[in-house]
Write an enzyme that holds these catalytic residues in place. Sequence first.
Site, PDB file in Angstrom:
ATOM      1  N   GLU A  49     -10.415  -0.765  -2.046  1.00  0.00           N
ATOM      2  CA  GLU A  49      -9.005  -0.504  -2.343  1.00  0.00           C
ATOM      3  C   GLU A  49      -8.487   0.707  -1.569  1.00  0.00           C
ATOM      4  O   GLU A  49      -9.229   1.355  -0.819  1.00  0.00           O
ATOM      5  CB  GLU A  49      -8.844  -0.334  -3.860  1.00  0.00           C
ATOM      6  N   CYS A  58      -9.797  -7.377  -0.093  1.00  0.00           N
ATOM      7  CA  CYS A  58     -10.609  -8.151  -1.031  1.00  0.00           C
ATOM      8  C   CYS A  58     -12.050  -8.245  -0.517  1.00  0.00           C
ATOM      9  O   CYS A  58     -12.317  -8.048   0.675  1.00  0.00           O
ATOM     10  CB  CYS A  58     -10.042  -9.564  -1.175  1.00  0.00           C
ATOM     11  N   GLU A  60     -13.705 -10.769   0.076  1.00  0.00           N
ATOM     12  CA  GLU A  60     -13.835 -11.830   1.083  1.00  0.00           C
ATOM     13  C   GLU A  60     -13.491 -11.322   2.477  1.00  0.00           C
ATOM     14  O   GLU A  60     -13.983 -11.867   3.471  1.00  0.00           O
ATOM     15  CB  GLU A  60     -12.943 -13.014   0.708  1.00  0.00           C
ATOM     16  N   CYS A  91      -8.888 -15.358  -4.479  1.00  0.00           N
ATOM     17  CA  CYS A  91      -7.420 -15.381  -4.535  1.00  0.00           C
ATOM     18  C   CYS A  91      -6.891 -16.299  -3.425  1.00  0.00           C
ATOM     19  O   CYS A  91      -7.634 -16.738  -2.538  1.00  0.00           O
ATOM     20  CB  CYS A  91      -6.857 -13.968  -4.400  1.00  0.00           C
ATOM     21  N   CYS A  94      -7.499 -15.218   0.130  1.00  0.00           N
ATOM     22  CA  CYS A  94      -8.911 -15.303   0.507  1.00  0.00           C
ATOM     23  C   CYS A  94      -9.375 -16.740   0.668  1.00  0.00           C
ATOM     24  O   CYS A  94     -10.293 -17.010   1.448  1.00  0.00           O
ATOM     25  CB  CYS A  94      -9.756 -14.543  -0.497  1.00  0.00           C
TER      26      CYS A  94
HETATM   27  N1  THU Z   1     -10.080  -9.169  -5.415  1.00  0.00           N
HETATM   28  C1  THU Z   1     -11.030  -9.558  -4.515  1.00  0.00           C
HETATM   29  O1  THU Z   1     -11.768  -8.729  -3.966  1.00  0.00           O
HETATM   30  N2  THU Z   1     -11.140 -10.869  -4.229  1.00  0.00           N
HETATM   31  C2  THU Z   1     -10.409 -11.864  -4.835  1.00  0.00           C
HETATM   32  O2  THU Z   1     -10.503 -13.026  -4.435  1.00  0.00           O
HETATM   33  C3  THU Z   1      -9.555 -11.527  -5.974  1.00  0.00           C
HETATM   34  C4  THU Z   1      -9.166 -10.096  -6.065  1.00  0.00           C
HETATM   35  C5  THU Z   1      -9.933  -7.747  -5.703  1.00  0.00           C
HETATM   36  C6  THU Z   1      -8.716  -7.104  -5.104  1.00  0.00           C
HETATM   37  C7  THU Z   1      -8.525  -5.898  -5.994  1.00  0.00           C
HETATM   38  O3  THU Z   1      -9.300  -4.824  -5.483  1.00  0.00           O
HETATM   39  C8  THU Z   1      -9.095  -6.340  -7.338  1.00  0.00           C
HETATM   40  O4  THU Z   1      -9.824  -7.519  -7.090  1.00  0.00           O
HETATM   41  C9  THU Z   1      -8.037  -6.620  -8.384  1.00  0.00           C
HETATM   42  O5  THU Z   1      -7.102  -7.527  -7.926  1.00  0.00           O
END
Ligand code: THU
Length: 134
Positions: A49, A58, A60, A91, A94
């Site tokens: 983040e 993310c 991915e 998500c 991703c």
């Molecule tokens: N997040 C991921 O790393 N991958 C996903 O496919 C869904 C969301 C992370 C992004 C963020 O740091 C946290 O999950 C909350 O949304």
Amino acid sequence: METTEVDWAALEAAAVSAMLNAYAPYSKFPVGAAALTGDGRIVSGCNVENASYGLTLCAECALVGNLQMTGGGLLRAFYCVDAGGNVLMPCGRCRQLLYEFRAPDMELMTTQGIKTMDQVLPDAFGPQHLEEPR
Ligand code: THU
């Protein structure tokens, strides 16, 4: 088409291990993702983040970077977990990232069991559309 079995337990373990490296001080929602490549490697990634929230990467994102940095190739099987080790759906953005690097028979562990890339991102836009005449 690959014929060897996917070791889903190994992918789960790699995803959990990746999740432990997450940098998620804002959401406090660590994520780990792991995938098996066509040539048998396991690549993984965690979410990273940023104080400028929208710049969050993310898990991915790191995974596909890892894929490319360790020899490239395509993704055959994918597993994503949250902090509790529970299966997490990738998500929307991703799913598109994964689609770019999918092996033809790519499978994903989902909250509803194993699914294909086409099931989690139907009618996807992809590299093929850039090659076709409009
Ligand atoms: N997040 C991921 O790393 N991958 C996903 O496919 C869904 C969301 C992370 C992004 C963020 O740091 C946290 O999950 C909350 O949304």
